[in-house]
Design an enzyme around this catalytic site. Structure first.
Site, PDB file in Angstrom:
ATOM      1  N   GLU A  60     -10.140  -4.932   2.611  1.00  0.00           N
ATOM      2  CA  GLU A  60     -10.955  -5.596   1.566  1.00  0.00           C
ATOM      3  C   GLU A  60     -11.019  -7.113   1.752  1.00  0.00           C
ATOM      4  O   GLU A  60     -10.730  -7.876   0.824  1.00  0.00           O
ATOM      5  CB  GLU A  60     -10.416  -5.233   0.175  1.00  0.00           C
ATOM      6  N   GLU A 120     -10.862   4.458   0.616  1.00  0.00           N
ATOM      7  CA  GLU A 120     -10.259   4.398  -0.730  1.00  0.00           C
ATOM      8  C   GLU A 120     -11.286   4.931  -1.712  1.00  0.00           C
ATOM      9  O   GLU A 120     -12.375   4.365  -1.836  1.00  0.00           O
ATOM     10  CB  GLU A 120      -9.873   2.969  -1.125  1.00  0.00           C
TER      11      GLU A 120
HETATM   12  O1  AHR Z   1      -5.508   1.404  -4.089  1.00  0.00           O
HETATM   13  C1  AHR Z   1      -5.184   0.303  -4.880  1.00  0.00           C
HETATM   14  C2  AHR Z   1      -5.819  -0.998  -4.372  1.00  0.00           C
HETATM   15  O2  AHR Z   1      -7.202  -0.927  -4.557  1.00  0.00           O
HETATM   16  C3  AHR Z   1      -5.658  -1.291  -2.902  1.00  0.00           C
HETATM   17  O3  AHR Z   1      -4.478  -1.943  -2.614  1.00  0.00           O
HETATM   18  C4  AHR Z   1      -6.827  -2.185  -2.627  1.00  0.00           C
HETATM   19  O4  AHR Z   1      -7.275  -2.080  -1.301  1.00  0.00           O
HETATM   20  C5  AHR Z   1      -7.866  -1.756  -3.634  1.00  0.00           C
HETATM   21  O5  AHR Z   1      -8.419  -2.844  -4.300  1.00  0.00           O
END
Ligand code: AHR
Length: 502
Positions: free
Chosen positions: A172, A291
Protein backbone atom coordinates in the site's frame (compact mmCIF):
# COMPACT_ATOMS: atom_id res chain seq x y z
CA UNK A 1 -39.42 -13.99 -6.15
CA UNK A 2 -38.16 -15.91 -9.15
CA UNK A 3 -34.77 -15.87 -10.86
CA UNK A 4 -33.01 -17.81 -13.58
CA UNK A 5 -29.37 -18.75 -14.13
CA UNK A 6 -28.01 -20.35 -17.30
CA UNK A 7 -24.55 -21.85 -17.68
CA UNK A 8 -23.11 -23.56 -20.74
CA UNK A 9 -20.22 -26.02 -20.52
CA UNK A 10 -18.31 -24.45 -23.43
CA UNK A 11 -18.80 -20.81 -22.41
CA UNK A 12 -16.02 -20.43 -19.91
CA UNK A 13 -14.47 -17.54 -17.99
CA UNK A 14 -11.29 -19.49 -17.39
CA UNK A 15 -9.45 -21.88 -15.14
CA UNK A 16 -9.20 -21.09 -11.45
CA UNK A 17 -5.70 -20.66 -10.08
CA UNK A 18 -5.86 -22.36 -6.69
CA UNK A 19 -4.00 -19.37 -5.21
CA UNK A 20 -7.28 -17.47 -5.52
CA UNK A 21 -8.06 -18.98 -2.11
CA UNK A 22 -5.03 -17.62 -0.31
CA UNK A 23 -4.85 -15.82 3.00
CA UNK A 24 -2.73 -13.35 4.91
CA UNK A 25 -0.78 -13.42 8.18
CA UNK A 26 0.55 -10.09 9.42
CA UNK A 27 2.54 -9.29 12.55
CA UNK A 28 -0.50 -7.48 13.88
CA UNK A 29 -2.47 -7.96 17.09
CA UNK A 30 -2.93 -11.65 17.88
CA UNK A 31 -2.57 -12.99 14.34
CA UNK A 32 0.92 -14.40 14.90
CA UNK A 33 1.32 -14.30 18.69
CA UNK A 34 -1.69 -16.01 20.24
CA UNK A 35 -2.95 -16.95 16.77
CA UNK A 36 -0.75 -19.28 14.79
CA UNK A 37 1.96 -19.29 17.50
CA UNK A 38 1.55 -19.73 21.22
CA UNK A 39 4.23 -21.79 22.97
CA UNK A 40 2.77 -23.05 26.20
CA UNK A 41 -0.67 -23.55 24.67
CA UNK A 42 -1.89 -27.10 25.35
CA UNK A 43 -1.90 -27.86 21.61
CA UNK A 44 1.45 -26.19 20.79
CA UNK A 45 3.88 -28.32 18.79
CA UNK A 46 7.65 -28.43 19.29
CA UNK A 47 8.01 -25.06 17.49
CA UNK A 48 5.25 -23.37 19.48
CA UNK A 49 2.61 -23.50 16.73
CA UNK A 50 -0.97 -24.09 17.83
CA UNK A 51 -2.12 -27.38 16.32
CA UNK A 52 -5.78 -26.58 16.90
CA UNK A 53 -5.34 -23.53 14.64
CA UNK A 54 -3.36 -25.56 12.10
CA UNK A 55 -6.24 -28.02 11.93
CA UNK A 56 -8.71 -25.23 11.09
CA UNK A 57 -6.33 -23.73 8.52
CA UNK A 58 -6.13 -27.15 6.85
CA UNK A 59 -9.94 -27.24 6.80
CA UNK A 60 -9.88 -23.96 4.87
CA UNK A 61 -7.31 -25.43 2.47
CA UNK A 62 -5.30 -22.24 1.94
CA UNK A 63 -2.71 -22.73 -0.84
CA UNK A 64 -0.72 -19.51 -0.27
CA UNK A 65 -0.30 -17.14 2.68
CA UNK A 66 1.01 -13.57 2.38
CA UNK A 67 3.42 -12.47 5.13
CA UNK A 68 4.59 -10.48 7.19
CA UNK A 69 2.40 -7.48 6.26
CA UNK A 70 0.55 -5.30 5.55
CA UNK A 71 1.48 -1.98 7.04
CA UNK A 72 3.88 -3.83 9.35
CA UNK A 73 6.26 -4.70 6.53
CA UNK A 74 6.97 -1.06 5.70
CA UNK A 75 9.02 -0.67 8.91
CA UNK A 76 10.28 -4.25 9.25
CA UNK A 77 13.89 -5.40 9.45
CA UNK A 78 13.65 -9.03 8.38
CA UNK A 79 17.08 -9.75 9.91
CA UNK A 80 15.53 -9.15 13.38
CA UNK A 81 13.61 -12.41 12.97
CA UNK A 82 16.43 -14.85 12.16
CA UNK A 83 19.01 -16.67 14.28
CA UNK A 84 18.86 -17.48 17.96
CA UNK A 85 15.65 -16.31 19.58
CA UNK A 86 17.41 -14.94 22.64
CA UNK A 87 19.40 -12.58 20.41
CA UNK A 88 16.41 -11.22 18.54
CA UNK A 89 15.63 -7.57 19.36
CA UNK A 90 12.37 -6.18 20.66
CA UNK A 91 11.32 -3.29 18.45
CA UNK A 92 8.77 -0.52 18.57
CA UNK A 93 6.37 -1.49 15.79
CA UNK A 94 5.17 1.85 14.44
CA UNK A 95 2.40 0.79 12.05
CA UNK A 96 0.22 -0.64 14.83
CA UNK A 97 2.03 0.96 17.81
CA UNK A 98 2.96 -2.28 19.58
CA UNK A 99 6.09 -4.11 20.72
CA UNK A 100 7.37 -6.69 18.24
CA UNK A 101 9.32 -9.48 19.95
CA UNK A 102 10.52 -11.12 16.71
CA UNK A 103 10.01 -14.60 18.18
CA UNK A 104 8.58 -15.58 14.82
CA UNK A 105 10.49 -14.66 11.66
CA UNK A 106 10.78 -15.84 8.11
CA UNK A 107 12.14 -19.34 8.85
CA UNK A 108 9.47 -20.17 11.38
CA UNK A 109 6.78 -18.81 9.08
CA UNK A 110 7.97 -20.91 6.14
CA UNK A 111 7.99 -23.97 8.42
CA UNK A 112 4.44 -23.18 9.48
CA UNK A 113 3.19 -22.84 5.89
CA UNK A 114 4.59 -26.28 5.07
CA UNK A 115 2.89 -27.76 8.12
CA UNK A 116 -0.50 -26.49 6.98
CA UNK A 117 0.04 -27.57 3.36
CA UNK A 118 0.50 -24.05 2.04
CA UNK A 119 3.24 -21.89 0.55
CA UNK A 120 4.55 -18.47 1.58
CA UNK A 121 4.09 -15.24 -0.36
CA UNK A 122 6.59 -12.79 1.10
CA UNK A 123 6.47 -9.00 1.08
CA UNK A 124 9.64 -6.89 1.11
CA UNK A 125 9.97 -3.54 2.87
CA UNK A 126 9.92 -0.73 0.31
CA UNK A 127 8.86 1.80 2.94
CA UNK A 128 11.80 2.43 5.24
CA UNK A 129 14.14 0.19 3.22
CA UNK A 130 14.75 -0.74 -0.40
CA UNK A 131 16.62 -2.78 -2.99
CA UNK A 132 19.42 -3.96 -0.75
CA UNK A 133 17.28 -5.40 2.05
CA UNK A 134 15.01 -7.01 -0.54
CA UNK A 135 17.79 -8.75 -2.47
CA UNK A 136 19.43 -9.94 0.75
CA UNK A 137 16.18 -11.47 1.96
CA UNK A 138 15.71 -13.18 -1.40
CA UNK A 139 19.27 -14.52 -1.29
CA UNK A 140 18.72 -15.74 2.28
CA UNK A 141 15.52 -17.54 1.27
CA UNK A 142 16.13 -18.84 -2.23
CA UNK A 143 19.84 -19.14 -3.01
CA UNK A 144 21.10 -22.71 -2.44
CA UNK A 145 24.51 -22.06 -0.89
CA UNK A 146 27.97 -20.54 -1.20
CA UNK A 147 27.12 -16.88 -0.51
CA UNK A 148 26.92 -14.84 2.68
CA UNK A 149 23.13 -14.83 3.12
CA UNK A 150 22.48 -18.37 1.86
CA UNK A 151 25.19 -19.77 4.13
CA UNK A 152 23.77 -17.81 7.03
CA UNK A 153 20.41 -19.52 6.42
CA UNK A 154 22.17 -22.88 6.39
CA UNK A 155 23.90 -22.02 9.65
CA UNK A 156 20.43 -21.37 11.09
CA UNK A 157 19.46 -24.96 10.36
CA UNK A 158 17.87 -24.55 6.93
CA UNK A 159 20.12 -26.47 4.56
CA UNK A 160 17.62 -26.38 1.71
CA UNK A 161 16.49 -23.05 0.22
CA UNK A 162 12.90 -22.07 0.96
CA UNK A 163 12.09 -21.59 -2.74
CA UNK A 164 9.66 -18.73 -2.19
CA UNK A 165 7.98 -18.10 -5.52
CA UNK A 166 5.76 -15.03 -5.06
CA UNK A 167 7.06 -11.70 -3.69
CA UNK A 168 5.21 -8.45 -3.01
CA UNK A 169 7.12 -5.25 -3.73
CA UNK A 170 6.04 -3.39 -0.59
CA UNK A 171 2.56 -2.75 0.72
CA UNK A 172 0.00 0.00 0.00
CA UNK A 173 2.67 2.50 -0.95
CA UNK A 174 -0.01 4.95 -2.15
CA UNK A 175 -1.36 5.37 1.41
CA UNK A 176 -0.29 8.45 3.40
CA UNK A 177 -0.42 6.28 6.56
CA UNK A 178 2.28 4.01 5.18
CA UNK A 179 5.84 4.34 6.51
CA UNK A 180 7.82 5.55 3.53
CA UNK A 181 4.70 6.53 1.54
CA UNK A 182 5.62 7.47 -2.01
CA UNK A 183 4.25 9.17 -5.07
CA UNK A 184 3.36 6.89 -7.97
CA UNK A 185 6.50 7.94 -9.84
CA UNK A 186 8.74 7.36 -6.81
CA UNK A 187 7.22 3.97 -6.10
CA UNK A 188 7.05 2.91 -9.75
CA UNK A 189 10.78 3.55 -10.21
CA UNK A 190 11.65 1.77 -6.96
CA UNK A 191 9.44 -1.21 -7.82
CA UNK A 192 11.06 -1.45 -11.25
CA UNK A 193 14.61 -1.35 -9.90
CA UNK A 194 13.88 -3.68 -6.98
CA UNK A 195 12.09 -6.10 -9.27
CA UNK A 196 14.93 -6.00 -11.78
CA UNK A 197 17.54 -6.80 -9.12
CA UNK A 198 15.43 -9.53 -7.52
CA UNK A 199 14.92 -11.24 -10.88
CA UNK A 200 18.67 -10.98 -11.60
CA UNK A 201 19.15 -13.02 -8.44
CA UNK A 202 16.32 -15.48 -9.03
CA UNK A 203 14.57 -15.28 -12.43
CA UNK A 204 12.03 -17.92 -11.40
CA UNK A 205 10.19 -15.66 -8.94
CA UNK A 206 6.93 -13.81 -9.57
CA UNK A 207 6.51 -10.21 -8.43
CA UNK A 208 3.49 -8.23 -7.28
CA UNK A 209 3.53 -4.43 -7.62
CA UNK A 210 1.40 -2.35 -5.25
CA UNK A 211 -1.82 -1.08 -6.72
CA UNK A 212 -4.09 1.29 -4.82
CA UNK A 213 -5.03 0.64 -1.19
CA UNK A 214 -8.67 0.80 -2.23
CA UNK A 215 -10.83 2.08 -5.05
CA UNK A 216 -11.73 5.19 -3.05
CA UNK A 217 -8.18 6.58 -3.06
CA UNK A 218 -7.98 9.96 -4.79
CA UNK A 219 -5.02 8.70 -6.82
CA UNK A 220 -6.90 5.64 -8.16
CA UNK A 221 -6.55 4.59 -11.02
CA UNK A 222 -3.84 7.02 -12.11
CA UNK A 223 -1.60 5.34 -9.50
CA UNK A 224 -1.84 2.00 -11.32
CA UNK A 225 -1.16 3.59 -14.73
CA UNK A 226 1.90 5.51 -13.54
CA UNK A 227 3.34 2.65 -11.49
CA UNK A 228 2.93 0.18 -14.32
CA UNK A 229 4.40 2.58 -16.81
CA UNK A 230 7.60 2.25 -14.79
CA UNK A 231 7.60 -1.40 -13.80
CA UNK A 232 5.40 -3.31 -16.29
CA UNK A 233 8.32 -5.29 -17.70
CA UNK A 234 9.56 -6.45 -14.31
CA UNK A 235 6.38 -7.48 -12.51
CA UNK A 236 3.78 -10.19 -12.99
CA UNK A 237 0.83 -8.94 -10.92
CA UNK A 238 -0.62 -5.71 -9.58
CA UNK A 239 -2.30 -5.80 -6.18
CA UNK A 240 -5.83 -4.79 -5.20
CA UNK A 241 -7.09 -4.30 -1.64
CA UNK A 242 -10.61 -3.70 -0.40
CA UNK A 243 -12.61 -3.91 2.83
CA UNK A 244 -16.33 -3.39 3.20
CA UNK A 245 -18.38 -2.59 6.28
CA UNK A 246 -21.85 -1.80 7.56
CA UNK A 247 -21.21 0.93 10.17
CA UNK A 248 -24.56 2.67 9.49
CA UNK A 249 -26.51 -0.56 9.59
CA UNK A 250 -27.70 -0.13 6.01
CA UNK A 251 -27.74 -3.82 5.22
CA UNK A 252 -29.19 -3.67 1.67
CA UNK A 253 -26.33 -1.34 0.67
CA UNK A 254 -23.76 -3.46 2.49
CA UNK A 255 -25.02 -6.58 0.72
CA UNK A 256 -24.32 -4.87 -2.62
CA UNK A 257 -20.61 -4.42 -1.83
CA UNK A 258 -19.43 -7.00 -4.34
CA UNK A 259 -20.70 -4.78 -7.17
CA UNK A 260 -17.99 -2.35 -6.11
CA UNK A 261 -15.45 -5.19 -6.12
CA UNK A 262 -16.53 -6.19 -9.65
CA UNK A 263 -16.03 -2.62 -10.88
CA UNK A 264 -12.70 -2.30 -9.08
CA UNK A 265 -11.38 -5.43 -10.82
CA UNK A 266 -12.73 -4.37 -14.22
CA UNK A 267 -11.04 -0.96 -13.91
CA UNK A 268 -7.66 -2.40 -12.91
CA UNK A 269 -7.83 -4.89 -15.79
CA UNK A 270 -8.53 -1.97 -18.15
CA UNK A 271 -5.53 0.00 -16.81
CA UNK A 272 -3.24 -3.04 -17.15
CA UNK A 273 -4.36 -3.55 -20.74
CA UNK A 274 -3.96 0.15 -21.53
CA UNK A 275 -0.33 0.02 -20.37
CA UNK A 276 0.16 -3.22 -22.30
CA UNK A 277 -1.09 -1.49 -25.45
CA UNK A 278 0.94 1.65 -24.76
CA UNK A 279 4.10 -0.40 -24.42
CA UNK A 280 3.27 -2.64 -27.39
CA UNK A 281 3.90 -5.46 -24.92
CA UNK A 282 3.05 -9.09 -25.53
CA UNK A 283 2.84 -9.74 -21.83
CA UNK A 284 -0.49 -9.77 -19.99
CA UNK A 285 -0.45 -8.57 -16.42
CA UNK A 286 -2.49 -10.46 -13.84
CA UNK A 287 -4.15 -9.30 -10.64
CA UNK A 288 -3.36 -10.24 -7.07
CA UNK A 289 -6.32 -9.34 -4.84
CA UNK A 290 -4.14 -9.78 -1.81
CA UNK A 291 -6.27 -8.10 0.84
CA UNK A 292 -10.06 -8.41 0.89
CA UNK A 293 -12.66 -8.89 3.57
CA UNK A 294 -15.29 -7.26 5.77
CA UNK A 295 -13.69 -4.95 8.34
CA UNK A 296 -15.47 -2.42 10.55
CA UNK A 297 -16.70 -4.04 13.80
CA UNK A 298 -13.45 -3.46 15.69
CA UNK A 299 -12.74 0.16 14.70
CA UNK A 300 -14.08 1.70 17.94
CA UNK A 301 -12.36 -0.79 20.25
CA UNK A 302 -9.04 -0.31 18.49
CA UNK A 303 -9.10 3.44 19.05
CA UNK A 304 -9.14 2.79 22.82
CA UNK A 305 -6.13 0.46 22.95
CA UNK A 306 -3.05 1.50 24.93
CA UNK A 307 0.04 1.62 22.70
CA UNK A 308 3.22 -0.46 23.03
CA UNK A 309 1.69 -3.72 24.21
CA UNK A 310 2.79 -7.13 22.94
CA UNK A 311 0.13 -8.73 20.74
CA UNK A 312 -2.92 -6.79 21.96
CA UNK A 313 -6.39 -7.74 20.63
CA UNK A 314 -6.41 -5.52 17.51
CA UNK A 315 -8.85 -5.68 14.59
CA UNK A 316 -10.80 -8.49 16.27
CA UNK A 317 -14.00 -8.25 14.27
CA UNK A 318 -16.70 -10.66 15.44
CA UNK A 319 -18.49 -11.51 12.24
CA UNK A 320 -22.23 -11.76 11.75
CA UNK A 321 -24.29 -13.89 9.43
CA UNK A 322 -24.74 -10.98 7.00
CA UNK A 323 -20.96 -10.51 6.91
CA UNK A 324 -20.65 -14.13 5.79
CA UNK A 325 -23.10 -13.45 2.96
CA UNK A 326 -21.02 -10.45 1.83
CA UNK A 327 -17.87 -12.61 1.96
CA UNK A 328 -19.71 -15.17 -0.19
CA UNK A 329 -20.50 -12.52 -2.80
CA UNK A 330 -16.87 -11.35 -2.75
CA UNK A 331 -15.74 -14.92 -3.43
CA UNK A 332 -18.18 -15.07 -6.35
CA UNK A 333 -16.69 -11.81 -7.65
CA UNK A 334 -13.19 -13.31 -7.54
CA UNK A 335 -14.39 -16.44 -9.34
CA UNK A 336 -16.17 -14.36 -11.99
CA UNK A 337 -12.82 -12.72 -12.77
CA UNK A 338 -10.62 -15.80 -12.52
CA UNK A 339 -9.19 -15.23 -16.00
CA UNK A 340 -7.32 -12.17 -14.64
CA UNK A 341 -7.31 -12.49 -10.85
CA UNK A 342 -4.84 -15.28 -10.15
CA UNK A 343 -4.06 -14.66 -6.48
CA UNK A 344 -6.48 -13.73 -3.71
CA UNK A 345 -5.66 -13.35 -0.03
CA UNK A 346 -8.43 -12.98 2.47
CA UNK A 347 -7.22 -10.60 5.16
CA UNK A 348 -6.45 -12.04 7.54
CA UNK A 349 -6.29 -15.64 8.78
CA UNK A 350 -6.43 -15.76 12.59
CA UNK A 351 -7.92 -13.29 15.12
CA UNK A 352 -7.22 -10.17 13.03
CA UNK A 353 -10.33 -9.68 10.80
CA UNK A 354 -10.23 -13.43 10.42
CA UNK A 355 -12.26 -16.58 9.82
CA UNK A 356 -10.51 -18.27 12.76
CA UNK A 357 -10.62 -16.92 16.33
CA UNK A 358 -8.70 -18.08 19.36
CA UNK A 359 -8.51 -17.40 23.02
CA UNK A 360 -5.02 -17.29 24.53
CA UNK A 361 -4.61 -20.57 26.42
CA UNK A 362 -8.12 -21.46 25.25
CA UNK A 363 -9.97 -22.84 22.28
CA UNK A 364 -10.03 -21.93 18.58
CA UNK A 365 -13.30 -21.61 16.67
CA UNK A 366 -14.80 -20.83 13.28
CA UNK A 367 -16.33 -17.41 12.63
CA UNK A 368 -19.35 -17.12 10.31
CA UNK A 369 -17.13 -16.09 7.38
CA UNK A 370 -15.15 -19.33 7.72
CA UNK A 371 -17.81 -21.28 5.87
CA UNK A 372 -18.16 -19.50 2.50
CA UNK A 373 -14.37 -19.38 2.26
CA UNK A 374 -14.06 -23.07 3.05
CA UNK A 375 -16.73 -24.00 0.51
CA UNK A 376 -15.22 -21.86 -2.25
CA UNK A 377 -11.73 -23.15 -1.55
CA UNK A 378 -12.82 -26.78 -1.53
CA UNK A 379 -15.42 -26.76 -4.29
CA UNK A 380 -14.44 -23.69 -6.36
CA UNK A 381 -11.43 -25.15 -8.16
CA UNK A 382 -11.72 -26.03 -11.82
CA UNK A 383 -13.20 -24.05 -14.71
CA UNK A 384 -15.56 -21.14 -14.14
CA UNK A 385 -18.55 -20.92 -16.50
CA UNK A 386 -19.88 -17.58 -17.78
CA UNK A 387 -22.99 -16.69 -15.80
CA UNK A 388 -26.14 -15.51 -17.55
CA UNK A 389 -28.48 -14.34 -14.82
CA UNK A 390 -31.99 -12.99 -14.84
CA UNK A 391 -32.90 -11.77 -11.38
CA UNK A 392 -35.25 -9.29 -9.74
CA UNK A 393 -33.33 -6.24 -8.56
CA UNK A 394 -33.38 -3.53 -5.90
CA UNK A 395 -31.94 -0.08 -5.41
CA UNK A 396 -29.64 0.57 -2.46
CA UNK A 397 -28.16 3.86 -1.26
CA UNK A 398 -24.91 3.36 -3.11
CA UNK A 399 -25.74 0.86 -5.83
CA UNK A 400 -28.82 0.86 -8.02
CA UNK A 401 -30.10 -2.17 -9.83
CA UNK A 402 -28.61 -4.74 -7.45
CA UNK A 403 -29.59 -8.31 -8.39
CA UNK A 404 -31.01 -10.32 -5.50
CA UNK A 405 -29.32 -13.35 -7.01
CA UNK A 406 -25.56 -13.63 -7.29
CA UNK A 407 -24.33 -16.93 -8.74
CA UNK A 408 -21.44 -18.65 -10.43
CA UNK A 409 -20.80 -22.23 -11.58
CA UNK A 410 -17.51 -24.11 -11.53
CA UNK A 411 -16.83 -27.34 -13.39
CA UNK A 412 -14.60 -29.22 -10.97
CA UNK A 413 -11.97 -31.66 -12.10
CA UNK A 414 -13.56 -34.63 -10.37
CA UNK A 415 -16.80 -34.98 -12.37
CA UNK A 416 -18.67 -32.47 -10.25
CA UNK A 417 -20.22 -29.16 -11.17
CA UNK A 418 -20.69 -26.72 -8.27
CA UNK A 419 -22.98 -23.71 -8.23
CA UNK A 420 -22.41 -21.02 -5.60
CA UNK A 421 -25.47 -18.82 -5.15
CA UNK A 422 -26.47 -15.99 -2.80
CA UNK A 423 -29.96 -14.69 -2.16
CA UNK A 424 -29.51 -11.07 -1.03
CA UNK A 425 -33.15 -10.65 -0.01
CA UNK A 426 -33.49 -10.16 3.73
CA UNK A 427 -36.82 -11.91 4.18
CA UNK A 428 -37.98 -13.56 0.96
CA UNK A 429 -37.12 -16.90 -0.57
CA UNK A 430 -35.85 -16.95 -4.14
CA UNK A 431 -37.16 -19.61 -6.53
CA UNK A 432 -34.21 -20.30 -8.78
CA UNK A 433 -34.43 -22.16 -12.08
CA UNK A 434 -31.06 -23.24 -13.43
CA UNK A 435 -29.87 -24.68 -16.69
CA UNK A 436 -26.48 -26.33 -16.84
CA UNK A 437 -26.24 -26.88 -20.58
CA UNK A 438 -23.87 -29.31 -22.24
CA UNK A 439 -23.50 -31.71 -19.31
CA UNK A 440 -26.18 -34.24 -20.21
CA UNK A 441 -27.78 -35.72 -17.15
CA UNK A 442 -26.67 -34.38 -13.81
CA UNK A 443 -27.40 -35.93 -10.47
CA UNK A 444 -27.87 -33.73 -7.43
CA UNK A 445 -25.12 -34.44 -4.95
CA UNK A 446 -25.78 -31.89 -2.19
CA UNK A 447 -27.22 -28.49 -1.46
CA UNK A 448 -25.43 -26.84 1.45
CA UNK A 449 -27.05 -23.73 2.94
CA UNK A 450 -25.75 -21.07 5.28
CA UNK A 451 -28.83 -19.22 6.52
CA UNK A 452 -29.99 -17.75 9.83
CA UNK A 453 -33.15 -16.00 11.00
CA UNK A 454 -30.99 -13.30 12.64
CA UNK A 455 -28.76 -11.39 10.21
CA UNK A 456 -26.61 -10.25 13.14
CA UNK A 457 -26.04 -13.75 14.57
CA UNK A 458 -22.41 -14.54 15.42
CA UNK A 459 -20.26 -17.48 16.46
CA UNK A 460 -18.48 -16.93 19.76
CA UNK A 461 -16.29 -19.00 22.04
CA UNK A 462 -19.35 -19.90 24.14
CA UNK A 463 -21.59 -20.52 21.14
CA UNK A 464 -19.36 -21.53 18.22
CA UNK A 465 -22.10 -23.50 16.45
CA UNK A 466 -24.67 -20.72 16.12
CA UNK A 467 -24.16 -19.99 12.42
CA UNK A 468 -23.20 -23.19 10.65
CA UNK A 469 -24.01 -24.70 7.25
CA UNK A 470 -26.76 -27.26 6.92
CA UNK A 471 -27.08 -29.92 4.26
CA UNK A 472 -30.81 -29.55 3.74
CA UNK A 473 -31.09 -27.09 0.88
CA UNK A 474 -34.05 -27.53 -1.48
CA UNK A 475 -32.98 -28.49 -5.01
CA UNK A 476 -34.51 -30.91 -7.47
CA UNK A 477 -33.39 -31.93 -10.95
CA UNK A 478 -36.43 -32.09 -13.23
CA UNK A 479 -37.23 -32.44 -16.93
CA UNK A 480 -37.62 -28.70 -17.48
CA UNK A 481 -34.53 -27.69 -15.50
CA UNK A 482 -33.08 -27.58 -12.05
CA UNK A 483 -35.17 -25.96 -9.36
CA UNK A 484 -33.81 -24.58 -6.11
CA UNK A 485 -35.31 -22.57 -3.32
CA UNK A 486 -32.78 -20.17 -1.83
CA UNK A 487 -33.59 -19.16 1.74
CA UNK A 488 -33.65 -15.44 2.60
CA UNK A 489 -30.15 -14.02 3.10
CA UNK A 490 -28.43 -17.28 2.29
CA UNK A 491 -25.21 -18.68 0.86
CA UNK A 492 -25.79 -21.85 -1.14
CA UNK A 493 -23.44 -24.48 -2.49
CA UNK A 494 -25.27 -26.77 -4.91
CA UNK A 495 -23.20 -29.67 -6.21
CA UNK A 496 -24.00 -31.98 -9.09
CA UNK A 497 -22.32 -35.15 -10.22
CA UNK A 498 -22.14 -35.93 -13.92
CA UNK A 499 -24.46 -38.87 -14.52
CA UNK A 500 -21.93 -40.81 -16.61
CA UNK A 501 -19.40 -40.59 -13.78
CA UNK A 502 -19.16 -43.55 -11.45
O1 AHR B 1 -5.14 -6.01 6.94
C1 AHR B 1 -5.04 -4.90 7.77
C2 AHR B 1 -4.31 -3.72 7.09
O2 AHR B 1 -5.12 -3.23 6.06
C3 AHR B 1 -3.01 -4.04 6.42
O3 AHR B 1 -1.93 -4.00 7.28
C4 AHR B 1 -2.90 -2.95 5.40
O4 AHR B 1 -2.17 -3.35 4.27
C5 AHR B 1 -4.33 -2.60 5.08
O5 AHR B 1 -4.55 -1.22 5.12
Amino acid sequence: MKAKAVFEKDFQVGKVDKRLFGSFVEHLGRCVYGGIYEPGHPTADEQGFRQDVMELVRELDVPIVRYPGGNFVSGYNWEDGIGLREHRPRRLELAWRTIETNEVGVNEFVDWTRKVGSEPMLAVNLGTRGIDAARNLLEYCNHPQGSYWSDLRRSHGYEQPHGVKVWCLGNEMDGPWQMGHKTADEYGRLAAETGKVMKMLDPSIQLVACGSSNRGMKTFPEWEATVLDHCYDYVDYISLHTYYGNPDNDTPAFLASSLDMDQFIDTVVAVCDYIKAKKRSRKTLYLSFDEWNVWFHSHQADRKLEPWQIAPPQLEDVYTHEDAIVVGTMLISLLKHCNRVKIGCQAQLVNVIAPIMTQNQGPAWRQTIFYPFQHASRFGRGTVLLPVIDSPRYDSRRFKDVPYLEAIAVENEDDYVTVFAVNRHLDQELDLTMELRGYGDLRLDSHIVLAHHDSKATNTMDNPGNVVPRHDGKTSVEQDGIHSVLAPLSWNVIRFKKANAI
